[in-house]
Motif scaffolding. Structure first.
Motif, PDB file in Angstrom:
ATOM      1  N   UNK A 145       0.819  -1.305  -0.085  1.00  0.00           N
ATOM      2  CA  UNK A 145      -0.136   0.047   0.009  1.00  0.00           C
ATOM      3  C   UNK A 145       0.854   1.319   0.001  1.00  0.00           C
ATOM      4  N   UNK A 146       1.936   1.179   0.789  1.00  0.00           N
ATOM      5  CA  UNK A 146       2.579   2.327   0.790  1.00  0.00           C
ATOM      6  C   UNK A 146       3.467   2.557  -0.292  1.00  0.00           C
ATOM      7  N   UNK A 147       3.721   1.522  -1.053  1.00  0.00           N
ATOM      8  CA  UNK A 147       4.730   1.573  -2.185  1.00  0.00           C
ATOM      9  C   UNK A 147       3.795   2.264  -3.442  1.00  0.00           C
ATOM     10  N   UNK A 148       2.575   1.922  -3.418  1.00  0.00           N
ATOM     11  CA  UNK A 148       1.599   2.277  -4.425  1.00  0.00           C
ATOM     12  C   UNK A 148       0.978   3.770  -4.149  1.00  0.00           C
ATOM     13  N   UNK A 149       1.035   4.281  -2.987  1.00  0.00           N
ATOM     14  CA  UNK A 149       0.246   5.326  -2.646  1.00  0.00           C
ATOM     15  C   UNK A 149       0.837   6.577  -3.318  1.00  0.00           C
ATOM     16  N   UNK A 150       2.152   6.842  -3.481  1.00  0.00           N
ATOM     17  CA  UNK A 150       2.576   8.123  -4.195  1.00  0.00           C
ATOM     18  C   UNK A 150       2.122   8.004  -5.775  1.00  0.00           C
ATOM     19  N   UNK A 151       2.122   6.884  -6.378  1.00  0.00           N
ATOM     20  CA  UNK A 151       1.718   6.928  -7.657  1.00  0.00           C
ATOM     21  C   UNK A 151       0.036   7.220  -7.788  1.00  0.00           C
ATOM     22  N   UNK A 152      -0.631   6.629  -6.804  1.00  0.00           N
ATOM     23  CA  UNK A 152      -1.857   6.892  -6.900  1.00  0.00           C
ATOM     24  C   UNK A 152      -2.353   8.381  -6.603  1.00  0.00           C
ATOM     25  N   UNK A 153      -1.752   8.854  -5.674  1.00  0.00           N
ATOM     26  CA  UNK A 153      -1.933  10.212  -5.210  1.00  0.00           C
ATOM     27  C   UNK A 153      -1.802  11.201  -6.471  1.00  0.00           C
ATOM     28  N   UNK A 154      -0.476  11.066  -7.150  1.00  0.00           N
ATOM     29  CA  UNK A 154       0.011  11.789  -8.092  1.00  0.00           C
ATOM     30  C   UNK A 154      -1.122  11.844  -9.436  1.00  0.00           C
ATOM     31  N   UNK A 155      -1.502  10.551  -9.798  1.00  0.00           N
ATOM     32  CA  UNK A 155      -2.459  10.368 -10.693  1.00  0.00           C
ATOM     33  C   UNK A 155      -3.740  11.034 -10.375  1.00  0.00           C
ATOM     34  N   UNK A 156      -4.491  10.625  -9.235  1.00  0.00           N
ATOM     35  CA  UNK A 156      -5.708  11.256  -9.040  1.00  0.00           C
ATOM     36  C   UNK A 156      -5.358  12.890  -8.915  1.00  0.00           C
ATOM     37  N   UNK A 157      -4.443  13.390  -8.367  1.00  0.00           N
ATOM     38  CA  UNK A 157      -4.133  14.998  -8.676  1.00  0.00           C
ATOM     39  C   UNK A 157      -4.072  15.470 -10.007  1.00  0.00           C
ATOM     40  N   UNK A 158      -3.409  14.526 -10.860  1.00  0.00           N
ATOM     41  CA  UNK A 158      -3.430  15.139 -12.189  1.00  0.00           C
ATOM     42  C   UNK A 158      -4.501  15.083 -13.028  1.00  0.00           C
TER      43      UNK A 158
ATOM     44  N   UNK B  39       1.644  19.673 -13.273  1.00  0.00           N
ATOM     45  CA  UNK B  39       1.322  18.708 -13.571  1.00  0.00           C
ATOM     46  C   UNK B  39       2.049  17.789 -14.557  1.00  0.00           C
TER      47      UNK B  39
ATOM     48  N   UNK C 180       5.071   9.633 -12.869  1.00  0.00           N
ATOM     49  CA  UNK C 180       4.290   8.551 -12.892  1.00  0.00           C
ATOM     50  C   UNK C 180       4.394   7.566 -14.352  1.00  0.00           C
TER      51      UNK C 180
ATOM     52  N   UNK D  94      -6.776   4.838 -10.232  1.00  0.00           N
ATOM     53  CA  UNK D  94      -6.855   6.245  -9.479  1.00  0.00           C
ATOM     54  C   UNK D  94      -7.267   7.188 -10.138  1.00  0.00           C
TER      55      UNK D  94
ATOM     56  N   UNK E  71     -10.692   9.359  -9.714  1.00  0.00           N
ATOM     57  CA  UNK E  71     -10.742  10.965  -9.602  1.00  0.00           C
ATOM     58  C   UNK E  71     -11.751  11.432 -10.729  1.00  0.00           C
TER      59      UNK E  71
ATOM     60  N   UNK F 109      -4.651   2.126  -4.251  1.00  0.00           N
ATOM     61  CA  UNK F 109      -3.313   1.385  -3.548  1.00  0.00           C
ATOM     62  C   UNK F 109      -3.995   0.169  -2.997  1.00  0.00           C
TER      63      UNK F 109
ATOM     64  N   UNK G  80      -2.548  -3.509  -3.993  1.00  0.00           N
ATOM     65  CA  UNK G  80      -1.980  -4.185  -3.013  1.00  0.00           C
ATOM     66  C   UNK G  80      -2.387  -5.603  -2.900  1.00  0.00           C
TER      67      UNK G  80
END
Lengths: 98, 234
Positions: A37-50, B165, B172, B189, B193, B217, B221
């Motif tokens: 989960x911690x490994x994936x979270x940065x990618x997921x966050x950046x994707x949702x933000x972008x 962005x 990514x 994700x 979104x 995530x 996982x």
């Protein structure tokens, strides 16, 4: 709301996240699920933000799409961060001239 | 003591240069949504993190709640806990509690990566060196970007809205192209979104990011739990 309050809350939360484990914990996280989960979270966050925010980032959907396509193609070919970002900006700017 | 400090500084130079450009984008974004140059710079000096700051500025821009701010920062920055945990296990004996309290300020993805790659134990002087120069790059870039946003003509500054962005995409897309598990997480994700933006519009932007990222995530996982080797490549 007072902007200083927002900034203080951001700073304190971010600091505590780093400080508590650094200063006090000694053991390693064993759960494979949690580590994944911690490994994936940065990618997921950046994707949702972008996505889809990037399409509204220049004030014009058309110039934003031009910039997004540029960023996508250049990052697909592994160009450095700054090259991708500035090329996206430059093409969005040029598209805005028409 | 001194040589460790300068060794840290020299290891921090490439990080500082990278930060200079990323934080330039952050400065532009912060001013674009209505913050002052001073506020933008203060956020960078006190947070030293890219995605968390960008999300935080979005919340400030729409006048979100403090609870939302806390949850967003927790979700986006929780990875630092793991990095801090990992680094805490290779600290030199000189790392007393006060040193730990100070150095924890500077645990970022890049500083973590460089510190973990060190063969020897980490001394406070070494970490202060690398953190100091990186933070100077981060704060300077923010101030320059924020000031540039105020000085540049509208046509240039609106195009610059995309700069941060663009950098996120550059972070990514290469791993998503190489690793199917990362691709899955990124796509899930992004789809979540999009749903929040156009369908479940009652959810604020900060929570939308949290929920989308957690769903993606957890999916990643469950379907592709990572091995230790993959994790260390991050």
């Amino acid at each position: 709301m007072n902007i200083a309050l927002y900034i203080a809350v951001m700073a304190v939360v971010t600091y505590l996240i780093r400080m508590i484990p650094f200063a006090f914990f000694r053991k390693k996280i064993k759960s494979r699920f949690f580590r994944s989960f911690l490994y994936y979270i940065p990618y997921a966050v950046l994707s949702a933000m972008t996505i889809p925010a990037i399409f509204y980032s220049t004030g014009s959907i058309v110039t934003a799409i031009v910039g997004t396509v540029t960023a996508f193609v250049l990052s697909y070919f592994n160009l450095p961060l700054i090259v991708v970002a500035l090329s996206a900006t430059a093409t969005a700017f040029i598209a805005g001239l028409f | 003591m001194k040589s460790n400090f300068f060794r840290g500084m020299s290891h921090g130079i490439p990080i500082a240069l990278g930060y200079l450009s990323v934080s330039f984008g952050f400065g532009i974004k912060a001013v674009s949504v209505g913050l002052s140059v001073f506020s933008a710079t203060a956020i960078s000096a006190t947070n030293l993190t890219s995605a968390g700051q960008a999300a935080g500025v979005d919340i400030i821009a729409v006048g979100g709640t403090l609870i939302e701010m806390i949850l967003v920062q927790l979700t986006i920055n929780i990875r630092y806990s793991l990095m801090a945990l990992s680094l805490s296990q290779k600290l030199d004996g000189k790392f007393s509690l006060p040193h730990r309290l100070i150095a924890s300020y500077g645990i970022t993805d890049e500083i973590f990566a460089v510190c973990s790659a060190q063969k020897q134990k980490l001394t406070p002087a070494y970490m202060y060196g690398i953190i100091l120069i990186s933070a100077v790059g981060w704060v300077t870039g923010t101030a320059l970007g924020a000031a540039a946003r105020q000085l540049l003509p509208e046509s240039v500054s609106s195009a610059l809205g995309i700069v941060l962005y663009g950098m996120f995409m550059a972070i990514i897309i290469p791993p998503a192209r190489k690793q199917r598990n990362v691709l899955l997480v990124v796509v899930v994700s992004a789809l979540a979104s999009i749903l929040f933006r156009y369908v479940f519009t009652a959810v604020s932007s900060g929570f939308a990011v949290i929920i989308s990222a957690v769903i993606a995530s957890v999916t990643g996982s469950l379907l592709f739990p990572v091995s230790d080797t993959e994790e260390s490549e991050q």
